[in-house]
Design a protein around this motif. Sequence first.
Motif, PDB file in Angstrom:
ATOM      1  N   PRO A 183      -3.673   2.764 -35.764  1.00  0.00           N
ATOM      2  CA  PRO A 183      -4.761   1.616 -34.872  1.00  0.00           C
ATOM      3  C   PRO A 183      -5.350   0.601 -35.851  1.00  0.00           C
ATOM      4  O   PRO A 183      -5.680   1.174 -37.189  1.00  0.00           O
ATOM      5  CB  PRO A 183      -5.326   2.000 -33.804  1.00  0.00           C
ATOM      6  N   ARG A 184      -5.165  -0.671 -35.478  1.00  0.00           N
ATOM      7  CA  ARG A 184      -5.550  -1.438 -36.417  1.00  0.00           C
ATOM      8  C   ARG A 184      -7.068  -1.372 -35.746  1.00  0.00           C
ATOM      9  O   ARG A 184      -7.143  -1.669 -35.010  1.00  0.00           O
ATOM     10  CB  ARG A 184      -4.988  -3.135 -36.614  1.00  0.00           C
ATOM     11  N   PRO A 185      -7.715  -2.060 -37.155  1.00  0.00           N
ATOM     12  CA  PRO A 185      -9.388  -1.740 -36.622  1.00  0.00           C
ATOM     13  C   PRO A 185     -10.073  -3.459 -35.872  1.00  0.00           C
ATOM     14  O   PRO A 185      -9.182  -4.565 -35.835  1.00  0.00           O
ATOM     15  CB  PRO A 185      -9.681  -1.990 -38.105  1.00  0.00           C
ATOM     16  N   LYS A 186     -10.834  -3.293 -35.139  1.00  0.00           N
ATOM     17  CA  LYS A 186     -10.855  -3.722 -33.927  1.00  0.00           C
ATOM     18  C   LYS A 186     -11.911  -5.906 -35.009  1.00  0.00           C
ATOM     19  O   LYS A 186     -12.663  -4.968 -35.876  1.00  0.00           O
ATOM     20  CB  LYS A 186     -12.142  -4.005 -32.891  1.00  0.00           C
ATOM     21  N   PRO A 187     -11.430  -6.157 -33.976  1.00  0.00           N
ATOM     22  CA  PRO A 187     -11.933  -7.488 -35.113  1.00  0.00           C
ATOM     23  C   PRO A 187     -13.020  -7.776 -34.427  1.00  0.00           C
ATOM     24  O   PRO A 187     -13.855  -9.323 -35.483  1.00  0.00           O
ATOM     25  CB  PRO A 187     -10.134  -8.842 -34.683  1.00  0.00           C
ATOM     26  N   ASN A 188     -13.849  -7.880 -33.585  1.00  0.00           N
ATOM     27  CA  ASN A 188     -14.901  -7.702 -33.357  1.00  0.00           C
ATOM     28  C   ASN A 188     -15.306  -7.049 -33.673  1.00  0.00           C
ATOM     29  O   ASN A 188     -17.386  -6.511 -32.700  1.00  0.00           O
ATOM     30  CB  ASN A 188     -14.865  -8.424 -32.463  1.00  0.00           C
ATOM     31  N   ALA A 189     -15.791  -5.009 -34.063  1.00  0.00           N
ATOM     32  CA  ALA A 189     -15.833  -4.419 -34.657  1.00  0.00           C
ATOM     33  C   ALA A 189     -18.085  -5.036 -35.236  1.00  0.00           C
ATOM     34  O   ALA A 189     -17.444  -6.136 -36.337  1.00  0.00           O
ATOM     35  CB  ALA A 189     -15.659  -3.440 -35.810  1.00  0.00           C
ATOM     36  N   VAL A 190     -18.827  -4.227 -34.632  1.00  0.00           N
ATOM     37  CA  VAL A 190     -20.006  -4.952 -34.767  1.00  0.00           C
ATOM     38  C   VAL A 190     -20.725  -3.790 -36.812  1.00  0.00           C
ATOM     39  O   VAL A 190     -20.057  -3.011 -37.015  1.00  0.00           O
ATOM     40  CB  VAL A 190     -21.318  -4.729 -33.983  1.00  0.00           C
ATOM     41  N   THR A 340     -10.473  -2.755 -47.208  1.00  0.00           N
ATOM     42  CA  THR A 340     -12.201  -3.798 -47.693  1.00  0.00           C
ATOM     43  C   THR A 340     -12.230  -4.621 -46.313  1.00  0.00           C
ATOM     44  O   THR A 340     -13.039  -4.863 -45.277  1.00  0.00           O
ATOM     45  CB  THR A 340     -12.051  -4.732 -49.060  1.00  0.00           C
ATOM     46  N   GLU A 341     -10.831  -4.665 -45.739  1.00  0.00           N
ATOM     47  CA  GLU A 341     -11.107  -5.395 -44.772  1.00  0.00           C
ATOM     48  C   GLU A 341     -11.352  -4.341 -43.533  1.00  0.00           C
ATOM     49  O   GLU A 341     -12.446  -5.440 -42.848  1.00  0.00           O
ATOM     50  CB  GLU A 341      -9.551  -6.204 -44.404  1.00  0.00           C
ATOM     51  N   ARG A 342     -11.707  -3.627 -43.777  1.00  0.00           N
ATOM     52  CA  ARG A 342     -11.808  -2.572 -43.052  1.00  0.00           C
ATOM     53  C   ARG A 342     -13.004  -2.491 -42.606  1.00  0.00           C
ATOM     54  O   ARG A 342     -13.621  -2.490 -41.508  1.00  0.00           O
ATOM     55  CB  ARG A 342     -11.263  -1.242 -41.898  1.00  0.00           C
ATOM     56  N   TYR A 343     -14.032  -2.769 -43.328  1.00  0.00           N
ATOM     57  CA  TYR A 343     -15.118  -2.480 -43.453  1.00  0.00           C
ATOM     58  C   TYR A 343     -16.466  -4.023 -43.616  1.00  0.00           C
ATOM     59  O   TYR A 343     -17.557  -4.435 -43.433  1.00  0.00           O
ATOM     60  CB  TYR A 343     -15.522  -2.611 -45.426  1.00  0.00           C
TER      61      TYR A 343
END
Length: 359
Positions: A183-190, A340-343
Amino acid sequence: MPKRKYTLGQPHLLRRRGKTKLWTGWLDGREVSLGTADRAEAQRRLDDLAARHRHQGLAAERGGTEEGAPTPPRPLLTELALRFAEYCQPPRHTKKTADSYARRILHFVEWAEGQKVRRADEVTFKLMSTYTRTRTEAGAGAATVNRDVTAVRRMFAFAEREGLIAEDPFGARVFRNLKLREPRPKPNAVTLSPEQVDLFLDTADKVSPPAYAALFRLSAGSAIRIDEARHLDAADVDQARGVLTITPKRNWTTKGYRYREIPISKRSAAAVKAFVACRKGLATDDKTVWKEIQRVRKAASLPKFSMHDLRRAWASAVHAKGASLKQVSVWLGHADVQTTERYIRVYLTSTSGHQFLPR
């Protein structure tokens, strides 16, 4: 240990190669890696390999395969697992990575033996498909299953390079289908905002021992991994340039052999010096540090987070300030920008995004 007399065409130690100066040997007309920098141990491993080759040659003479060809090696999975676990030890990989590979390989070998599969040549695509389905049904996520399969894949690649097996089964095209869709990381992950990080650090200065407070501050100010923090020296800080250098140490290397220079503030540089000066006798294992972080964040009334979340918060903050994604990736020591995009996360105080809508 006295050197052995060299005999043309016979197995012998050849040279020490690479940054870690690991021995290689000459066996059966080719150079083989022996995986150790100790000469006596290298000679013992070479003798073991030579004995195994002689045994295979005798088996062939007794009618092993057609035209007198040597019988292909058929080692036990447990033997491959032990050799691969030894190969992965520091400084080739960090201790955490080596332990992860060993744990995943052990789980696979135990499962395979439960399926009556004990030899390396008995591992097929059907077996691996059953393994991935079993792991998924047990509740493991796609990312976890993919990491399990990667460990097995690398073990077989290592075994083929070392001549322990005749052919790596994962070289077949059909094995590409083993990878599960993650699953792709949620774009609104805080992530933690800079204000929350400052509150955590200020609280740590009040309630934590000085060494832990310095550890948290240097981690929040440089985004280094906890394993890298354990191996810091005072000489790694250049206060004039404001740079922290992550370099290899004796019997240790950073993840993926990626050494780098990280820009840090004067306060973070002072935290590095303070941590190095007072860390003697300090328990810096993952579990102890986790407990101390939870104690401090509860005192500061902050949401639950880990040491690695300070690394994500640093990455998000410098990217929000204008640093490019590629530059942040270099500072973090990532192999590719996709990691890095997931960070990069958004802050809890960020907007919902409606003001960016074009119409």
